[in-house]
Design an enzyme around this catalytic site. Structure first.
Site, PDB file in Angstrom:
ATOM      1  N   ASP A  18      17.963 -17.016  -1.949  1.00 38.92           N
ATOM      2  CA  ASP A  18      18.111 -18.131  -1.013  1.00 38.92           C
ATOM      3  C   ASP A  18      17.299 -17.891   0.255  1.00 38.92           C
ATOM      4  O   ASP A  18      17.117 -16.744   0.665  1.00 38.92           O
ATOM      5  CB  ASP A  18      19.609 -18.292  -0.677  1.00 38.92           C
ATOM      6  CG  ASP A  18      19.908 -19.637  -0.050  1.00 38.92           C
ATOM      7  OD1 ASP A  18      19.033 -20.532  -0.083  1.00 38.92           O
ATOM      8  OD2 ASP A  18      21.026 -19.801   0.481  1.00 38.92           O
ATOM      9  N   ARG A  31       7.855 -26.113   2.963  1.00 32.71           N
ATOM     10  CA  ARG A  31       8.836 -25.383   2.134  1.00 32.71           C
ATOM     11  C   ARG A  31       8.179 -24.735   0.917  1.00 32.71           C
ATOM     12  O   ARG A  31       8.563 -23.636   0.496  1.00 32.71           O
ATOM     13  CB  ARG A  31       9.931 -26.352   1.672  1.00 32.71           C
ATOM     14  CG  ARG A  31      10.817 -26.861   2.786  1.00 32.71           C
ATOM     15  CD  ARG A  31      11.822 -27.887   2.253  1.00 32.71           C
ATOM     16  NE  ARG A  31      12.669 -27.329   1.217  1.00 32.71           N
ATOM     17  CZ  ARG A  31      13.729 -26.556   1.450  1.00 32.71           C
ATOM     18  NH1 ARG A  31      14.086 -26.296   2.677  1.00 32.71           N
ATOM     19  NH2 ARG A  31      14.448 -26.074   0.453  1.00 32.71           N
ATOM     20  N   SER A  64      21.277 -26.450 -11.634  1.00 30.99           N
ATOM     21  CA  SER A  64      21.400 -27.804 -12.195  1.00 30.99           C
ATOM     22  C   SER A  64      21.575 -28.835 -11.072  1.00 30.99           C
ATOM     23  O   SER A  64      21.402 -30.022 -11.282  1.00 30.99           O
ATOM     24  CB  SER A  64      22.541 -27.877 -13.215  1.00 30.99           C
ATOM     25  OG  SER A  64      23.622 -27.081 -12.831  1.00 30.99           O
ATOM     26  N   ASN A  66      19.695 -28.540  -8.244  1.00 28.60           N
ATOM     27  CA  ASN A  66      18.423 -28.619  -7.517  1.00 28.60           C
ATOM     28  C   ASN A  66      17.608 -29.876  -7.842  1.00 28.60           C
ATOM     29  O   ASN A  66      16.638 -30.190  -7.150  1.00 28.60           O
ATOM     30  CB  ASN A  66      17.563 -27.369  -7.769  1.00 28.60           C
ATOM     31  CG  ASN A  66      18.038 -26.133  -7.011  1.00 28.60           C
ATOM     32  OD1 ASN A  66      17.785 -24.999  -7.412  1.00 28.60           O
ATOM     33  ND2 ASN A  66      18.724 -26.336  -5.900  1.00 28.60           N
ATOM     34  N   TRP A  67      18.013 -30.617  -8.888  1.00 25.53           N
ATOM     35  CA  TRP A  67      17.325 -31.890  -9.190  1.00 25.53           C
ATOM     36  C   TRP A  67      17.470 -32.863  -8.031  1.00 25.53           C
ATOM     37  O   TRP A  67      16.726 -33.833  -7.926  1.00 25.53           O
ATOM     38  CB  TRP A  67      17.901 -32.535 -10.456  1.00 25.53           C
ATOM     39  CG  TRP A  67      17.658 -31.733 -11.702  1.00 25.53           C
ATOM     40  CD1 TRP A  67      18.557 -30.962 -12.362  1.00 25.53           C
ATOM     41  CD2 TRP A  67      16.438 -31.638 -12.452  1.00 25.53           C
ATOM     42  NE1 TRP A  67      17.979 -30.382 -13.461  1.00 25.53           N
ATOM     43  CE2 TRP A  67      16.682 -30.784 -13.551  1.00 25.53           C
ATOM     44  CE3 TRP A  67      15.158 -32.190 -12.301  1.00 25.53           C
ATOM     45  CZ2 TRP A  67      15.700 -30.462 -14.484  1.00 25.53           C
ATOM     46  CZ3 TRP A  67      14.179 -31.874 -13.234  1.00 25.53           C
ATOM     47  CH2 TRP A  67      14.453 -31.022 -14.308  1.00 25.53           C
ATOM     48  N   SER A 194      27.722 -20.789  -5.161  1.00 25.38           N
ATOM     49  CA  SER A 194      26.945 -21.977  -5.536  1.00 25.38           C
ATOM     50  C   SER A 194      26.778 -22.159  -7.045  1.00 25.38           C
ATOM     51  O   SER A 194      25.654 -22.305  -7.540  1.00 25.38           O
ATOM     52  CB  SER A 194      25.575 -21.949  -4.855  1.00 25.38           C
ATOM     53  OG  SER A 194      25.724 -21.944  -3.473  1.00 25.38           O
TER      54      SER A 194
END
Ligand code: FPP
Length: 248
Positions: A18, A31, A64, A66-67, A194
């Site tokens: 992270d 980013r 899953s 992060n979409w 998470s």
């Protein structure tokens, strides 16, 4: 393989990488640059883990959830994994690294999936460290898929409900055959799991480090391993010395 730390070396380390975005922001960079720099940290971490005698290293590369990120960032993360496999597969194979991918493969893009399967296939027989890449991975999704499979076996008369044990469920997860992580590290100062290896980390030692992932160095990793070596793991039991005193 060299034992670089005194004390027990974890068999399996899992890392929530992270802080790429914050690393980039702190430098006035997009980013994307944080993720790119993050790939360099991945390379160094795999090497450090192998040299320290760790047998399994799991890296959370794309969840899953992060979409939900902007499409350009999702595309960039897919591209980085593709590039990593294309550029590094030969080298990893030469270094006897076995690659496993966990997560829902069904939803993956047709240009990425064959590459991931090829990486697993090419390195299947390797006997060195296993690099587990969690991609399109979420624990709740993994457990749901496993339960669906078990329910379907029950419905088809292949399995009786009482035969569903914790071991059976473990063996139905994406991580089947991989021991539970001894140590879960999260970088960037956030202190949560998470949706990462929730079932498997029931007895894992947790470590939350302040460094952003791109700054995660060999030194930081070795220090974390030293600190792990000092932890007292009881798995719900009691410490032998405490037991002796308590039973008097
Ligand atoms: C979290 O940082 C990081 C990710 C969601 C992606 C991690 C991916 C890589 C390091 C590169 C690809 C991986 C491999 C295995 C080649 P964040 O973007 O959420 O950071 P922030 O919380 O600071 O915004």
């Amino acid at each position: 393989m060299t034992n670089l730390t005194a004390g027990p070396v974890p068999q399996h380390v899992a890392i929530i990488m992270d802080g790429n975005g914050r690393w980039a922001k702190a430098r006035g960079l997009p980013r994307t640059m944080g993720h790119r720099k993050g790939v360099e940290a991945v390379r160094e971490t795999v090497r450090t883990a192998a040299s320290a005698g760790i047998q399994y290293l799991t890296l959370y590369a794309f969840s899953s959830e992060n979409w939900r990120r902007p499409e350009s960032e999702v595309t960039d993360l897919m591209g980085l994994l593709k590039m990593f496999i294309r550029r590094d597969l030969a080298e990893l194979h030469k270094e006897n690294v076995r690659i496993r991918i966990i997560g829902d493969k069904v939803q993956l893009r047709s240009d990425l999936l064959p590459l991931l399967l090829e990486a697993e296939e090419t390195t299947r027989g390797n006997t060195g460290i296993t690099l587990v890449i969690a991609f399109n991975y979420g624990s709740r999704d993994e457990i749901t898929r496993a339960v669906q499979r078990l329910a379907s076996d029950v419905a088809n008369g292949l399995l009786a409900p009482h035969q569903i044990t914790a071991e059976h469920l473990s063996a139905t997860l994406d991580t089947q055959g991989i021991p539970d992580p001894d140590l879960v590290i999260r970088t960037s100062g956030e202190e949560r799991l998470s949706n990462f290896l929730l079932w498997q980390s029931a007895y894992s030692e947790l470590m939350f480090l302040p460094d952003f992932w791109p700054d995660f160095s060999r030194e930081t990793f070795l220090k974390a391993l030293e600190s792990y070596a000092c932890r007292d793991r009881r798995f719900g039991g009691v410490d032998e010395t405490t037991r002796a005193v308590g039973s008097v």
